[in-house]
Design a protein around this motif. Structure first.
Motif, PDB file in Angstrom:
ATOM      1  N   GLY A   7      39.688  60.381  36.400  1.00  0.00           N
ATOM      2  CA  GLY A   7      41.260  60.681  36.485  1.00  0.00           C
ATOM      3  C   GLY A   7      41.897  60.563  34.863  1.00  0.00           C
ATOM      4  O   GLY A   7      43.007  60.362  34.769  1.00  0.00           O
TER       5      GLY A   7
ATOM      6  N   ASP B 130      44.411  65.459  35.269  1.00  0.00           N
ATOM      7  CA  ASP B 130      43.306  64.519  35.603  1.00  0.00           C
ATOM      8  C   ASP B 130      41.996  65.144  35.692  1.00  0.00           C
ATOM      9  O   ASP B 130      42.097  66.096  36.545  1.00  0.00           O
ATOM     10  CB  ASP B 130      43.836  63.352  36.651  1.00  0.00           C
ATOM     11  CG  ASP B 130      44.858  62.747  36.510  1.00  0.00           C
ATOM     12  OD1 ASP B 130      45.223  62.763  35.197  1.00  0.00           O
ATOM     13  OD2 ASP B 130      45.544  62.317  37.443  1.00  0.00           O
TER      14      ASP B 130
ATOM     15  N   ARG C 147      37.954  64.733  37.220  1.00  0.00           N
ATOM     16  CA  ARG C 147      36.786  63.699  38.120  1.00  0.00           C
ATOM     17  C   ARG C 147      35.523  64.670  38.426  1.00  0.00           C
ATOM     18  O   ARG C 147      35.769  65.870  38.480  1.00  0.00           O
ATOM     19  CB  ARG C 147      37.590  63.487  39.451  1.00  0.00           C
ATOM     20  CG  ARG C 147      38.831  62.655  39.331  1.00  0.00           C
ATOM     21  CD  ARG C 147      39.063  61.946  40.767  1.00  0.00           C
ATOM     22  NE  ARG C 147      40.261  61.220  40.895  1.00  0.00           N
ATOM     23  CZ  ARG C 147      40.865  60.559  40.058  1.00  0.00           C
ATOM     24  NH1 ARG C 147      40.416  60.247  38.935  1.00  0.00           N
ATOM     25  NH2 ARG C 147      41.983  59.910  40.445  1.00  0.00           N
TER      26      ARG C 147
END
Length: 139
Positions: free
Chosen positions: A48, A89, A91
């Motif tokens: 994130g 973000d 991930r």
């Protein structure tokens, strides 16, 4: 005539260069590069996180990290999603997790070979000295 400090600086650089070359070779065998694997490690450590944070973590500019992240997205290794404000973000995907783990296996083998001539106590002492030079507390 080289001073001891210049010799020390050059020795650190030579060790780093040798280590990076060996990692590049090993990581290529599992289908990634050192820069890509380093980015995967950073995303894995800080899911994130923003591009700014990840760029700093990987010693890159935001622009360079953004380009690298785009390649990792195209390979299906990370996903980028809108965050707060203009922030993006990052991930790992399941494929990214697998590549990260494959890279860890390679890195353990490569680094064990790079430091094979140092007994465990010397490796611990070297790590402690490097933390002191960096002004960090040991982990």
């Amino acid at each position: 005539m080289h001073s001891e400090l210049q010799e020390l600086g050059r020795a650190v650089k030579r060790v780093q260069y040798r280590q990076h070359r060996a990692l590049e070779t090993g990581l290529a065998a599992v289908g990634t590069t050192l820069a890509q694997w380093d980015a995967l490690r950073a995303v894995g450590r800080q899911p994130g996180a923003s591009a700014r944070t990840l760029a700093a973590e990987t010693f890159q500019t935001e622009q360079a990290f953004g380009t690298l992240a785009g390649r990792l997205v195209a390979q299906g290794l990370i996903e980028r999603t809108p965050g707060h404000g203009r922030r993006i973000d990052h991930r790992l995907t399941p494929a990214g997790e697998r590549m990260l783990e494959a890279g860890r296996t390679v890195a353990e083998e490569v680094l064990a070979d790079c430091y094979a001539d140092l007994p465990a106590a010397d490796r611990t002492a070297l790590l402690g000295l490097l933390h002191r030079v960096l002004g960090e507390e040991p982990a």
